[in-house]
Design an enzyme around this catalytic site. Structure first.
Site, PDB file in Angstrom:
ATOM      1  N   ASP A 174       0.722  -1.091   0.091  1.00 48.99           N
ATOM      2  CA  ASP A 174      -0.006   0.016  -0.097  1.00 48.99           C
ATOM      3  C   ASP A 174       1.080   1.196   0.073  1.00 48.99           C
ATOM      4  O   ASP A 174       1.700   1.220   0.903  1.00 48.99           O
ATOM      5  CB  ASP A 174      -1.033  -0.168   1.196  1.00 48.99           C
ATOM      6  CG  ASP A 174      -2.124   0.950   0.969  1.00 48.99           C
ATOM      7  OD1 ASP A 174      -2.872   0.644  -0.224  1.00 48.99           O
ATOM      8  OD2 ASP A 174      -2.677   1.807   1.744  1.00 48.99           O
ATOM      9  N   GLY A 182       0.859   6.965 -11.985  1.00 48.53           N
ATOM     10  CA  GLY A 182       0.480   7.664 -11.248  1.00 48.53           C
ATOM     11  C   GLY A 182       0.832   8.841 -11.069  1.00 48.53           C
ATOM     12  O   GLY A 182       0.960   9.745 -12.202  1.00 48.53           O
TER      13      GLY A 182
HETATM   14  P1  ITT Z   1      -3.465  -2.357  -5.429  1.00 50.59           P
HETATM   15  O1  ITT Z   1      -4.071  -1.832  -4.211  1.00 50.59           O
HETATM   16  O2  ITT Z   1      -4.115  -2.950  -6.461  1.00 50.59           O
HETATM   17  O3  ITT Z   1      -2.117  -2.672  -5.224  1.00 50.59           O
HETATM   18  P2  ITT Z   1      -3.753   0.697  -6.087  1.00 50.59           P
HETATM   19  O4  ITT Z   1      -3.163   1.405  -7.110  1.00 50.59           O
HETATM   20  O5  ITT Z   1      -5.071   0.792  -5.635  1.00 50.59           O
HETATM   21  O6  ITT Z   1      -3.271  -0.743  -6.442  1.00 50.59           O
HETATM   22  P3  ITT Z   1      -2.956   1.627  -3.607  1.00 50.59           P
HETATM   23  O7  ITT Z   1      -4.010   1.760  -3.037  1.00 50.59           O
HETATM   24  O8  ITT Z   1      -1.809   1.415  -2.753  1.00 50.59           O
HETATM   25  O9  ITT Z   1      -2.596   0.970  -4.663  1.00 50.59           O
HETATM   26  O10 ITT Z   1      -2.698   3.339  -3.977  1.00 50.59           O
HETATM   27  C1  ITT Z   1      -1.536   3.954  -4.116  1.00 50.59           C
HETATM   28  C2  ITT Z   1      -1.830   5.103  -5.230  1.00 50.59           C
HETATM   29  O11 ITT Z   1      -0.600   6.029  -4.795  1.00 50.59           O
HETATM   30  C3  ITT Z   1      -1.536   4.687  -6.730  1.00 50.59           C
HETATM   31  O12 ITT Z   1      -2.785   4.421  -7.370  1.00 50.59           O
HETATM   32  C4  ITT Z   1      -0.699   5.931  -7.357  1.00 50.59           C
HETATM   33  O13 ITT Z   1      -1.661   6.918  -7.625  1.00 50.59           O
HETATM   34  C5  ITT Z   1      -0.031   6.615  -5.945  1.00 50.59           C
HETATM   35  N1  ITT Z   1       1.430   6.175  -6.163  1.00 50.59           N
HETATM   36  C6  ITT Z   1       2.090   5.037  -5.299  1.00 50.59           C
HETATM   37  N2  ITT Z   1       3.203   4.906  -5.495  1.00 50.59           N
HETATM   38  C7  ITT Z   1       3.606   5.599  -6.482  1.00 50.59           C
HETATM   39  C8  ITT Z   1       4.536   5.807  -7.379  1.00 50.59           C
HETATM   40  O14 ITT Z   1       5.873   5.213  -7.254  1.00 50.59           O
HETATM   41  N3  ITT Z   1       4.846   6.763  -8.476  1.00 50.59           N
HETATM   42  C9  ITT Z   1       3.209   7.338  -8.824  1.00 50.59           C
HETATM   43  N4  ITT Z   1       2.180   7.186  -8.023  1.00 50.59           N
HETATM   44  C10 ITT Z   1       2.423   6.547  -7.136  1.00 50.59           C
END
Ligand code: ITT
Length: 199
Positions: A71, A154
């Protein structure tokens, strides 16, 4: 390969980075969804660690495989830590990365560079037959005035890595995977896997 782990994620960007970060440790990473449709894991936790654990436990319970949940989020100081835990849902469900970026830049309009400080946070949970462990990685930076670069995913086009004064999207995946929040968390996890889990 010294071992194999399964990442519980639907985010292709995360999966690719995890594979690249763990490859030098001879650890192969696969998506859990390749072997089992465990459905969407609800992120009901009140912090990153709790959400990461919910994902990893769902993977392990359904498959018995060594499972990782991750997460992560972007914390902007001027917005008192938002979007943080809600980074994936900032602006609503099914909002594109481009629209999330626009919304974030709008809320920082006119804010000077020294007040645009932010950090990416990544928490990895490992669940296997021997127990559960948590690993955390942080990367400090600040938010750009406008998107720059086209690699990564992201918020990468607006996150500036201060030593280079460039966004992660400009710096490219090899660079990002050396210094990112995800790299810091997954490398600790790799060392633990090699020392304590793989036999
Ligand atoms: P899963 O839960 O299926 O793993 P998710 O995208 O919903 O996928 P998260 O709930 O952990 O994952 O959300 C993290 C968000 O934070 C992600 O969708 C991006 O928008 C942002 N994020 C996290 N790490 C990042 C990175 O390395 N570069 C850019 N944005 C990032």
């Amino acid at each position: 390969m010294s071992g194999e782990v399964y990442l519980v994620t639907r985010n292709e960007g995360k999966l690719k980075e995890a594979k690249d970060i763990l490859a030098p440790f001879s650890i192969s990473v696969k998506s859990i969804y390749e072997i089992c449709d465990i459905g969407k894991v609800e992120e009901k936790g009140e912090n990153y660690a709790h959400n990461a654990l919910l994902k990893a436990r769902a993977g392990f319970i359904n498959t018995g495989k060594i499972s990782l949940g991750e997460d992560s989020g972007l914390e902007v100081d001027y917005l008192r830590g938002a979007p943080g835990l809600y980074s994936a849902r900032f602006g609503g469900e099914n909002v594109s990365s481009g629209d999330k970026i626009s919304l974030l830049l709008k809320s920082l309009q006119g804010v000077p560079q020294e007040e645009r400080t932010a950090r990416f946070v990544c928490v990895v949970a490992l669940v296997w037959e021997g127990g559960e462990e948590i690993f955390r990685g942080v990367c400090e930076g600040y938010i750009a005035e406008e998107p720059r670069g086209n690699t990564g995913f992201g918020y990468d086009p607006i996150f500036i890595f201060p030593p280079e004064v460039k966004t992660f999207a400009e710096l490219g995946s090899e660079f990002k995977n050396r210094y990112s929040h995800r790299s810091r968390a997954f490398r600790q996890c790799a060392e633990f896997l090699i020392g304590e889990v793989f036999h």
